[in-house]
Design a protein around this motif. Structure first.
Motif, PDB file in Angstrom:
ATOM      1  N   ILE A   8       0.843  -1.200   0.000  1.00  0.00           N
ATOM      2  CA  ILE A   8       0.000   0.000   0.000  1.00  0.00           C
ATOM      3  C   ILE A   8       0.875   1.245   0.000  1.00  0.00           C
ATOM      4  N   ILE A   9       1.901   1.259   0.825  1.00  0.00           N
ATOM      5  CA  ILE A   9       2.790   2.421   0.900  1.00  0.00           C
ATOM      6  C   ILE A   9       3.471   2.671  -0.440  1.00  0.00           C
ATOM      7  N   ARG A  10       3.961   1.623  -1.077  1.00  0.00           N
ATOM      8  CA  ARG A  10       4.658   1.786  -2.362  1.00  0.00           C
ATOM      9  C   ARG A  10       3.703   2.234  -3.455  1.00  0.00           C
ATOM     10  N   ALA A  11       2.426   1.899  -3.350  1.00  0.00           N
ATOM     11  CA  ALA A  11       1.445   2.267  -4.371  1.00  0.00           C
ATOM     12  C   ALA A  11       1.004   3.729  -4.243  1.00  0.00           C
ATOM     13  N   GLN A  12       1.293   4.345  -3.131  1.00  0.00           N
ATOM     14  CA  GLN A  12       0.846   5.738  -2.910  1.00  0.00           C
ATOM     15  C   GLN A  12       1.710   6.721  -3.668  1.00  0.00           C
TER      16      GLN A  12
END
Length: 78
Positions: free
Chosen positions: A74-78
């Motif tokens: 999720i963090i990398r997709a932000q």
């Protein structure tokens, strides 16, 4: 800035607030493993980002334990 044991505790506590049945119980080895994961796969993640990822993760129901990879994705997709 890397995460610390207090950050992992906050992540697990917030997650348990959403779904205690699918949040792992904190322990020294679990904290160490999660910190290792975050250092490797999201080394610049902040406490705020990880707590926001917990919120995002729990938008939908899950029938398995939360894993640190769920949050780093999720963090990398932000």
């Amino acid at each position: 800035m890397s995460l610390n044991p207090d950050d992992v505790s906050a992540i697990l506590t917030k997650s348990a607030g959403y779904d205690s049945a699918h949040t792992p119980r904190s322990s020294a080895i679990l904290t160490a493993a999660w910190l290792e994961h975050f250092d490797r796969y999201a080394p610049t993640a902040t406490r705020a980002q990880t707590l926001e990822a917990v919120t995002e993760y729990h938008r939908e129901p899950h029938d398995r334990m939360l894993q640190p990879g769920d949050l780093t994705a999720i963090i990398r997709a932000q």
